[in-house]
Design an enzyme around this catalytic site. Structure first.
Site, short mmCIF file in Angstrom:
data_model
loop_
_atom_site.label_atom_id
_atom_site.label_comp_id
_atom_site.label_asym_id
_atom_site.label_seq_id
_atom_site.Cartn_x
_atom_site.Cartn_y
_atom_site.Cartn_z
N ASP A 25 0.83 -1.21 0.00
CA ASP A 25 0.00 0.00 0.00
C ASP A 25 0.87 1.25 0.00
OD1 ASP A 25 -2.38 1.39 -0.05
OD2 ASP A 25 -2.67 1.32 2.12
N GLU A 72 -12.50 -4.61 -3.72
CA GLU A 72 -13.08 -3.27 -3.54
C GLU A 72 -12.36 -2.20 -4.37
OE1 GLU A 72 -14.43 -5.99 -1.38
OE2 GLU A 72 -12.48 -5.40 -0.59
N ASN A 73 -11.24 -2.56 -4.99
CA ASN A 73 -10.50 -1.56 -5.77
C ASN A 73 -11.22 -1.17 -7.06
OD1 ASN A 73 -7.24 -2.75 -4.68
ND2 ASN A 73 -8.33 -0.93 -4.00
N ARG A 189 2.19 -4.84 6.06
CA ARG A 189 1.43 -3.83 5.33
C ARG A 189 2.25 -2.55 5.30
NH1 ARG A 189 -4.81 -2.35 4.62
NH2 ARG A 189 -4.50 -0.56 3.27
#
Ligand code: IPE
Ligand code: IPE
Ligand code: MG
Length: 250
Positions: A25, A72-73, A189
């Site tokens: 991310d 969801e992108n 992440r």
């Protein structure tokens, strides 16, 4: 490989994580900070993928799983979505030979039916070409969602069982999209957010979580080593007490 579950049996705790799962991310913010379009961050992000694949292979990681595009992108502006798709095609085009030459197997998991036919064909042929490679498995999660995965696995599990039936974890797990891999030892992440964002909901049950503010395009082999060092200082108890671990009883 036979599926092993951290909740059914206490797994091994390898010094170098066998399976590293990463939410890559921060591409957009990396670019915005430099007054560049978001796409420049995604392009740079592909370079970071290359470096981390190489670093993991050198360190003996057996499974590297990369979250590339979530279910969801699709909510993003159409222009960014189509750009990400094109980037995916180019990356496959350029990188698969290198992966193959390095004895690395490529898997792409997610609901691939929503991708265009050309991309689906490229994915299938890349998977076929690298299927017998043994050094490391790189899994790209594309149009992947943890909830999608659990639901598709439930669907496969109950198929052929008409009426009410009682099912166990062991019956569901082999149907998950990544049943070929052990559960991740280490989750990373980048980009500063501390959330799962519908990544491997089931498989992260006992994974060690590591969050860093570094944006993905800046994530390097040295950053990976910091994450692995942090992992190596964790006490993985799997529900037991620290004293049990010290006594090496299980
Ligand atoms: C991750 O970076 C890449 C994808 C989700 C495809 P982002 O694009 O989410 O970057 P930020 O979070 O907006 O900085
Ligand atoms: C998670 O990042 C998905 C990928 C990296 C592919 P997002 O940027 O989509 O996550 P949110 O929206 O910040 O939770
Ligand atoms: Mg993001």
């Amino acid at each position: 490989m036979k599926y092993t579950s951290s909740t059914t049996a206490v797994p091994d705790t390898p010094n170098v994580p066998r399976h590293v799962a990463i939410i890559m991310d921060g591409n957009g913010r990396w670019a915005t900070k430099r007054f560049l379009p978001r796409v420049a961050g995604h392009v740079k992000g592909v370079e970071a993928v290359r470096a981390v694949v190489e670093a993991c292979a050198r360190r003996g990681v057996e499974y590297l799983t990369l979250f590339a595009f979530s279910s969801e992108n699709w909510r993003r502006p159409e222009e960014e979505v189509s750009l990400l798709m094109r980037l995916f095609v180019t990356a496959l085009d350029r990188e698969v030979s290198k992966l193959h030459a390095n004895n690395i197997r490529l898997k792409v998991v997610g609901d691939l039916s929503r991708f265009d036919a050309k991309l689906q064909t490229m994915i299938a042929s890349a998977e076929r070409r690298t299927a017998a490679n043994t050094r490391m498995t790189v899994t790209v999660c594309a149009n992947y969602g943890g909830r999608w995965d659990i639901m598709q696995a439930v669907g496969k599990m109950v198929a052929g069982h008409p009426g009410a039936a009682a099912f166990s974890e062991e019956q569901l797990a082999p149907h998950l999209a990544m049943a070929y891999a052990p559960e991740p030892d280490l989750f990373i992440r980048t980009g500063g957010e501390q959330r799962i964002s519908n990544f491997l909901m089931w498989q992260l049950a006992y994974t060690e979580l590591y969050f860093t503010d570094t944006y993905w395009p800046d994530f390097s082999a040295a950053s990976l080593d910091e994450a692995i060092a942090s992992y190596q200082h964790r006490e993985r108890r799997f529900g037991r007490t620290g004293a049990q671990l010290a006594n090496k009883t299980t």
